[in-house]
Design a protein around this motif. Sequence first.
Motif, PDB file in Angstrom:
ATOM      1  N   HIS A  21       0.864  -1.178   0.000  1.00 26.74           N
ATOM      2  CA  HIS A  21       0.000   0.000   0.000  1.00 26.74           C
ATOM      3  C   HIS A  21       0.900   1.227   0.000  1.00 26.74           C
ATOM      4  O   HIS A  21       1.724   1.414   0.891  1.00 26.74           O
ATOM      5  N   GLU A  31      -4.898   5.425  -1.683  1.00 26.23           N
ATOM      6  CA  GLU A  31      -5.701   4.279  -2.094  1.00 26.23           C
ATOM      7  C   GLU A  31      -5.071   3.495  -3.252  1.00 26.23           C
ATOM      8  O   GLU A  31      -5.762   2.930  -4.087  1.00 26.23           O
ATOM      9  N   SER A  32      -3.739   3.483  -3.312  1.00 29.27           N
ATOM     10  CA  SER A  32      -3.017   2.785  -4.372  1.00 29.27           C
ATOM     11  C   SER A  32      -2.160   1.674  -3.797  1.00 29.27           C
ATOM     12  O   SER A  32      -1.609   1.797  -2.704  1.00 29.27           O
ATOM     13  N   VAL A  63       1.589   8.726 -11.722  1.00 23.54           N
ATOM     14  CA  VAL A  63       0.346   8.424 -11.017  1.00 23.54           C
ATOM     15  C   VAL A  63       0.414   9.098  -9.650  1.00 23.54           C
ATOM     16  O   VAL A  63       1.378   8.907  -8.919  1.00 23.54           O
ATOM     17  N   TYR A  97       5.156   6.751  -9.457  1.00 19.00           N
ATOM     18  CA  TYR A  97       4.089   7.028  -8.494  1.00 19.00           C
ATOM     19  C   TYR A  97       4.527   8.117  -7.525  1.00 19.00           C
ATOM     20  O   TYR A  97       5.651   8.087  -7.014  1.00 19.00           O
ATOM     21  N   SER A 151       3.674   9.649  -3.876  1.00 19.52           N
ATOM     22  CA  SER A 151       3.005   9.173  -2.673  1.00 19.52           C
ATOM     23  C   SER A 151       3.065  10.222  -1.570  1.00 19.52           C
ATOM     24  O   SER A 151       4.067  10.924  -1.425  1.00 19.52           O
TER      25      SER A 151
END
Length: 94
Positions: free
Chosen positions: A4, A8-9, A43, A60, A62
Amino acid sequence: MFIHIGNESMIQSEQIISIINYDVVSSSHMMEDMLMTHKRNIVGSEKDAKSIIFATDAIYLSALSVDTLTKRVHEGETFPNYQVEMDVEETNGR
């Protein structure tokens, strides 16, 4: 194993190439150029980004720190507190 990464990815740990502090971007022209070049493969939001995860399929952003993500990768932590409950039905030969 899935990790995780916030927002929510989740991604597979095997896909992770590198995890770096997001602050490095502002201090490195090379990093800024690389992110601009791969803009469509990013992302996540820059708004609350604390770390950048370079993976085999995308980059990504985060909101979790590098330390938190690194611990999750090394400890094999998956989505927190996720459990599946199943009802077991007895057939008794019927």
